[in-house]
Enzyme design. Structure first.
Site, mmCIF file in Angstrom:
data_model
loop_
_atom_site.group_PDB
_atom_site.id
_atom_site.type_symbol
_atom_site.label_atom_id
_atom_site.label_comp_id
_atom_site.label_asym_id
_atom_site.label_seq_id
_atom_site.Cartn_x
_atom_site.Cartn_y
_atom_site.Cartn_z
ATOM 1 N N ASP A 134 -21.907 -46.539 19.835
ATOM 2 C CA ASP A 134 -20.577 -46.470 20.636
ATOM 3 C C ASP A 134 -19.804 -46.305 19.419
ATOM 4 O OD1 ASP A 134 -20.762 -49.058 20.211
ATOM 5 O OD2 ASP A 134 -19.441 -49.346 22.147
ATOM 6 N N ASP B 149 -20.400 -49.754 14.226
ATOM 7 C CA ASP B 149 -21.765 -48.741 14.574
ATOM 8 C C ASP B 149 -21.860 -47.818 13.346
ATOM 9 O OD1 ASP B 149 -22.110 -49.095 17.752
ATOM 10 O OD2 ASP B 149 -19.879 -49.411 17.147
ATOM 11 N N ASN C 162 -17.014 -48.897 23.046
ATOM 12 C CA ASN C 162 -15.510 -48.986 22.391
ATOM 13 C C ASN C 162 -14.396 -47.948 22.837
ATOM 14 O OD1 ASN C 162 -16.379 -51.220 20.556
ATOM 15 N ND2 ASN C 162 -17.597 -49.736 19.231
ATOM 16 N N THR D 101 -26.508 -50.434 19.705
ATOM 17 C CA THR D 101 -25.538 -51.193 19.048
ATOM 18 C C THR D 101 -24.149 -51.024 20.011
ATOM 19 O OG1 THR D 101 -25.014 -49.137 17.680
ATOM 20 C CG2 THR D 101 -26.457 -50.621 16.785
ATOM 21 N N PHE E 26 -19.025 -58.553 23.885
ATOM 22 C CA PHE E 26 -18.601 -57.365 24.567
ATOM 23 C C PHE E 26 -19.779 -56.247 24.900
ATOM 24 C CE2 PHE E 26 -17.107 -52.908 23.895
ATOM 25 C CZ PHE E 26 -16.187 -52.929 24.411
ATOM 26 N N ASN E 27 -20.541 -56.309 24.068
ATOM 27 C CA ASN E 27 -21.688 -55.335 24.288
ATOM 28 C C ASN E 27 -22.501 -55.659 25.641
ATOM 29 O OD1 ASN E 27 -21.122 -53.547 22.215
ATOM 30 N ND2 ASN E 27 -22.879 -54.154 21.115
ATOM 31 N N HIS F 152 -21.098 -56.347 12.725
ATOM 32 C CA HIS F 152 -22.159 -56.794 13.732
ATOM 33 C C HIS F 152 -23.098 -55.597 13.595
ATOM 34 C CE1 HIS F 152 -19.069 -59.455 15.130
ATOM 35 N NE2 HIS F 152 -18.077 -58.426 15.222
ATOM 36 N N ASP F 153 -23.075 -54.641 14.010
ATOM 37 C CA ASP F 153 -24.186 -53.442 14.401
ATOM 38 C C ASP F 153 -24.911 -53.350 13.171
ATOM 39 O OD1 ASP F 153 -23.010 -53.250 16.904
ATOM 40 O OD2 ASP F 153 -21.845 -51.577 16.470
HETATM 41 C C1 BDR Z 1 -19.856 -55.145 19.235
HETATM 42 O O1 BDR Z 1 -18.588 -54.785 19.951
HETATM 43 C C2 BDR Z 1 -18.276 -53.623 19.533
HETATM 44 O O2 BDR Z 1 -16.760 -53.437 19.467
HETATM 45 C C3 BDR Z 1 -18.797 -53.419 18.067
HETATM 46 O O3 BDR Z 1 -18.945 -52.324 17.769
HETATM 47 C C4 BDR Z 1 -20.078 -54.194 18.377
HETATM 48 O O4 BDR Z 1 -21.083 -53.446 18.570
HETATM 49 C C5 BDR Z 1 -19.241 -56.704 18.888
HETATM 50 O O5 BDR Z 1 -19.105 -57.661 19.969
HETATM 51 CA CA CA Z 2 -20.867 -50.926 18.821
#
Ligand code: BDR
Ligand code: CA
Length: 314
Positions: A11, A16, A40, A123, A166-167, A237-238
């Site tokens: 996303d 990403d 996102n 991701t 979040f994810n 992160h991703d």
């Molecule tokens: C995740 O949340 C998104 O905003 C980022 O792309 C990542 O996948 C981190 O918490």
């Molecule tokens: Ca992401």
């Protein structure tokens, strides 16, 4: 060299985008398809971002757009990636279009047609993946593993009190389905991804590696802004979910049971990671908790250099 066949479900999203930079540069990986999910930003935006990223990278991969709508709860979008979902870098127009099928259909088609089991790399939020698993249960056996970014053992960024990541949180019912699918899961949550940082003063070094290096530096500059002053660098992160496939030796992991809180009044969507084994439940995930940060940064540099080399040859 035998390549690892993967499908990325993303996303974009700054991190990403860096995950795509890494995945599409590495000779160990064969990116069979990219499916796009809302998270996102709504999928119309994250989809266009994906096509534009491919244009920057000079790559063509089958892309299909999926859903932005969680199974049971309302959609929620992140603020940190800006209005477009990828604010900061100047983006070109796409050079390819998305396919005329849905993300779930492309997942099914790619898995079905593959001669060997495929690795899924989500991701973003887990809606596409959950719907795919529910719709095509007979294809589960053709999925080798899911290397995903999401979750956290200790702290998050979403939900009341920021206890969730979040994810996993955006569609925590979908996340529950994925974590209980029986497919081997490698969970790259905040425990590791908050250590996968690029210090701010290193951003400029990426500009030395041509067009893609400049793109990565622009992504880091924008995405790093909210973290400046209180975090050692920009967390990518991703890209961890991709880096683990290329160089698992730079990570530390532990097989444990992970539950998604489905009905906690204040803690819904949190990943409860049983590091001590107190729940008595069998492990359903390999949780990644540490990374050799220097090696990770080197991997990102060498990815950018690979594109630079190709650019020179043109
Ligand atoms: C995740 O949340 C998104 O905003 C980022 O792309 C990542 O996948 C981190 O918490
Ligand atoms: Ca992401």
């Amino acid at each position: 060299m035998k390549k690892i066949p993967i499908i990325i479900d993303c996303d974009p999203g700054h991190d990403d985008a860096i995950a795509l930079v890494l995945a599409l540069s590495d000779e160990k990986l064969d990116v069979k398809a990219i499916t796009v999910v809302g998270g996102n930003q709504p999928v119309e935006k994250t989809g266009q971002n994906t096509l534009r990223i491919l244009a920057i990278l000079g790559k063509q991969v089958p892309v299909a757009f999926g859903t932005s709508t969680p199974l049971l709860v309302k959609p929620y979008h992140a603020q940190v990636h800006g209005e477009s979902g990828l604010d900061g870098p100047k983006m070109p127009e796409p050079i390819q279009k998305q396919l005329d099928i849905s993300a779930v259909e492309l997942l099914a088609k790619t898995v079905e047609e593959s001669n060997e089991p495929i690795t899924l790399v989500p991701t973003g939020t887990l809606m596409n993946i959950a719907i795919f698993l529910l719709s095509y249960p007979h294809l589960k056996s053709k999925i080798k593993q899911i290397s995903m970014m999401g979750g956290s053992a200790v702290s998050g960024c979403s939900g009341p009190g920021d206890v969730a990541e979040f994810n996993v949180w955006v569609d925590y019912h979908a996340s529950h389905i994925v974590f209980h699918s029986g497919i081997p899961i490698i969970m790259h949550g905040y425990d590791v991804t908050n250590k996968a940082v690029i210090p701010y003063e290193h951003n400029e070094k990426f500009r030395e590696h041509g067009k893609v290096g400049i793109f990565v530096a622009d992504l880091l500059d924008f995405f790093g802004k909210p973290f400046r002053g209180h975090w050692p660098g920009t967390p990518i992160h991703d890209a961890c979910a991709i880096a683990w496939l290329i160089a698992p030796e730079i990570f530390e992991t532990k097989k444990v049971h992970v539950a998604i809180d489905l009905d906690g009044e204040w803690t819904y969507g949190a990943t409860v990671v049983d590091f001590t084994g107190e729940s008595g439940q069998s492990p359903n995930a390999e949780v990644v908790f540490d990374i050799d940060r220097d090696r990770f940064e080197e991997m990102l540099h060498s990815a950018c250099k690979t594109y630079e080399e190709k650019e020179r040859q043109l």
